[in-house]
Motif scaffolding. Structure first.
Motif, short mmCIF file in Angstrom:
data_model
loop_
_atom_site.label_atom_id
_atom_site.label_comp_id
_atom_site.label_asym_id
_atom_site.label_seq_id
_atom_site.Cartn_x
_atom_site.Cartn_y
_atom_site.Cartn_z
N ASP A 182 50.11 156.13 54.65
CA ASP A 182 50.27 156.73 55.60
C ASP A 182 49.31 157.96 55.82
O ASP A 182 49.17 158.82 56.69
CB ASP A 182 51.81 157.09 56.04
CG ASP A 182 52.30 155.92 56.64
OD1 ASP A 182 51.74 154.66 56.54
OD2 ASP A 182 53.64 155.88 56.85
N ASP A 189 58.84 138.35 54.68
CA ASP A 189 59.25 137.36 53.71
C ASP A 189 60.26 138.24 52.49
O ASP A 189 61.20 137.67 52.05
CB ASP A 189 58.14 136.53 52.93
CG ASP A 189 57.20 137.55 52.34
OD1 ASP A 189 56.86 138.72 52.80
OD2 ASP A 189 56.76 137.28 51.18
N LEU A 190 59.69 139.36 52.19
CA LEU A 190 60.58 139.63 50.88
C LEU A 190 61.92 140.41 51.66
O LEU A 190 63.04 140.39 50.78
CB LEU A 190 59.97 141.07 50.30
CG LEU A 190 58.43 140.68 49.92
CD1 LEU A 190 57.66 141.87 49.34
CD2 LEU A 190 58.42 139.64 48.71
N SER A 193 58.03 147.19 48.62
CA SER A 193 58.08 147.11 50.10
C SER A 193 59.35 148.26 50.27
O SER A 193 60.38 147.81 49.90
CB SER A 193 58.66 145.75 50.52
OG SER A 193 59.01 146.02 51.96
N VAL A 194 58.78 149.09 51.10
CA VAL A 194 59.83 150.01 51.43
C VAL A 194 60.96 149.55 52.43
O VAL A 194 61.89 149.57 52.01
CB VAL A 194 58.82 151.18 52.31
CG1 VAL A 194 59.92 152.14 52.83
CG2 VAL A 194 57.98 151.80 51.41
N GLY A 195 60.34 148.72 53.28
CA GLY A 195 61.31 148.14 54.31
C GLY A 195 62.23 147.03 54.05
O GLY A 195 63.49 147.04 53.94
N ARG A 201 51.80 142.19 57.91
CA ARG A 201 53.14 142.73 57.64
C ARG A 201 54.14 141.76 57.81
O ARG A 201 55.05 141.74 58.81
CB ARG A 201 53.29 143.74 58.61
CG ARG A 201 52.11 145.01 58.49
CD ARG A 201 52.51 146.21 59.24
NE ARG A 201 53.72 147.17 58.59
CZ ARG A 201 53.77 148.32 59.17
NH1 ARG A 201 53.31 148.59 60.29
NH2 ARG A 201 54.44 149.16 58.49
N ILE A 237 47.37 149.08 50.01
CA ILE A 237 48.82 148.55 50.86
C ILE A 237 48.69 147.75 51.81
O ILE A 237 49.28 146.59 52.07
CB ILE A 237 49.49 149.69 50.95
CG1 ILE A 237 49.91 150.69 50.01
CG2 ILE A 237 51.02 149.20 51.64
CD1 ILE A 237 50.61 150.23 48.77
N ASN A 288 60.16 158.10 59.22
CA ASN A 288 60.34 157.11 58.51
C ASN A 288 61.78 157.18 57.82
O ASN A 288 62.37 156.04 57.51
CB ASN A 288 59.33 156.63 57.60
CG ASN A 288 58.15 155.94 58.10
OD1 ASN A 288 58.01 155.68 59.56
ND2 ASN A 288 57.08 155.78 57.48
#
Ligand code: UD1
Length: 427
Positions: free
Chosen positions: A313, A131-132, A171-173, A128, A335, A23
């Motif tokens: 994860d 939008d953010l 949000s990580v992504g 998933r 999550i 990741n």
């Protein structure tokens, strides 16, 4: 298609190297879009997802070369150079196979002033949405258009002005996309409630090595002063804390004693705490982490949360381990809404797990039995491998491509630890 056959019952012991973090790699690779100079990534894991991402970057005109990779080595060194971008479109075909492709949106927009990326669509672990990602880019001055299954982000003439955005949820992504867009903005951007996973710290450190100015690295408030240009850099991908945690669960369930070289305990505190609460010995040793267990596992109560909380994860692998605990464990997944697909498969192996909404109750059983199983995502597949290591008889885990997305040469690493694990073709 390949499958993996595990004959359970071997106690894991020995030393195994932890690979570079998938990741982290998936957000470090698109940083190459941000400069015309070469970017070199060391310790890049050999994974299907990395190959897929390399292919995606090649579509934009980025040249990639791999050096010094002997077949026996773990990890690779890749040099990427985006001298000139020949395309800013990430097509459906590639995005569909790999959700992380959305991470090219921010850097493409920053470098080229526009980007068109296929919407990733549904995913096996829940909805998933993105939008953010889009709201954060809008807050920095991008115009967003959605049409025909694609999202198009366009910067005003002269580039993104930069801006302030408070994420309503972590949000990580979306944090990664926003950071990668902000580093080349004309002004300063401020991100509140940003994700602070170690992979985001790795991203910020790599960008800093390329000349970006980022304040608040490792916190949930990031201030990014846009730079006119970034330069090339050589950067070492951080060790994979999820891979390390997965092998730790495997060691624990088999009553093993395993040293994970390269693992960094300070980035895995919630997982380490969960293991210790379950009665597993976890200690930092020179160059890594030692995990030992007599196989006598205690039940625990766990809830996933953004970092520094327990990683979602790790949920499936810890659950597999807890199927043999002496009592009932309670796991809550906060999550992703649909991340218990491994439960029916673990139950087919003799586990006794009930789910109710976001909570799973794992009633410890005496033993698991081997079965033919398959999973619909990467970590779920690993949970079945972990169960198989201790199950009586033979376990066959189908759809091995999920594991190949995220675990570098898994059967080889388990074999080093004394497990009876074999990859066979023609699934
Ligand atoms: C990343 C990891 C994944 C990990 C996850 C959470 C990569 C490539 N993947 O995924 O392995 O499980 O972090 O640690 O690094 N959400 C929205 N809108 C958005 C974005 C996210 O509602 O625009 C929601 C998601 O549905 C989810 C939550 O936010 O419920 C967290 O997701 P996010 O942190 O974005 O996960 P990813 O970056 O996709």
């Amino acid at each position: 298609m390949d499958k993996i056959i595990i004959r359970g019952g071997q106690r894991l012991s020995g030393t195994v190297p932890v690979s570079g973090a998938k990741n982290a790699a998936l957000t470090l690779l698109p940083c190459a879009l941000l400069t015309d100079e070469p970017v070199t990534l060391r310790n890049l894991p050999r994974l299907a997802d990395i190959d897929g991402f390399q292919h995606l970057l090649n579509q934009f005109g980025i040249s990639t070369s791999i050096a010094g990779a002997r077949p026996e080595d773990f990890g690779r060194v890749m040099t990427l150079q985006a001298t000139r971008l020949t395309s800013t479109v990430a097509p459906y075909d590639l995005v569909r196979k790999m959700r992380a492709s959305i991470l090219v949106l921010g850097p493409l927009l920053a470098r080229a002033g526009e980007a068109t990326v296929s919407l990733p669509g549904g995913c096996a672990i829940g909805n998933r949405p993105i939008d953010l990602h889009l709201k954060a880019l809008e807050a920095m001055g991008a115009r967003i258009e959605l049409a025909a299954g694609y999202v198009r982000a366009i910067a005003p003439d002269g580039g993104l002005p930069g801006g302030t955005y408070s994420f309503p949820l972590v949000s990580v992504g979306a944090t990664e996309n926003a950071v990668m867009a902000a580093v080349l903005a004309r002004g300063t951007s401020v991100l509140h409630n940003a994700a602070r996973e170690p992979e985001i710290v790795d991203l910020c450190n790599m960008l800093a090595a390329m000349g970006a100015q980022i304040e608040g690295i490792g916190t949930s408030d990031l201030t990014i002063h846009g730079a006119e240009r970034l330069h090339g850099a050589t950067y070492m991908v951080m060790p994979d804390r999820i891979e390390a945690g997965s092998y730790a669960c495997a060691a624990a369930i088999t009553g093993g004693d395993v040293t994970l070289t390269g693992a960094r305990i300070e980035e895995m505190e919630a997982t380490v705490q969960a293991l210790r609460d379950a009665g597993v010995v976890v200690e930092a040793v020179k160059g890594g982490l030692r995990v030992a267990s007599d196989g006598d596992l205690r039940p625990v109560t766990l809830t996933t949360a953004p970092y520094p909380g327990l990683a979602t994860d790790m949920q499936a692998q810890l659950m597999a381990m807890l199927t043999l605990a002496k009592g009932s464990s309670v796991l809550t997944e906060t999550i992703f809404e649909n991340r218990y697909m491994h439960v029916p498969e673990l139950n087919r192996m003799g586990a006794r797990i009930e789910t109710k909404g976001r909570t799973a109750i794992v009633h410890g059983v005496e033993r698991l039995t081997g079965a033919e199983v398959m999973a619909t995502d990467l970590r779920a597949s690993m949970s079945l491998v972990i169960a198989g290591l201790v199950a009586e008889g033979e376990t066959q885990v189908h759809r091995l491509y999920h594991l190949d997305r995220g675990y570098e040469r898994l059967e080889e690493k388990f074999a080093r630890l004394g497990a009876d694990v074999e990859r066979v073709g023609n699934d």
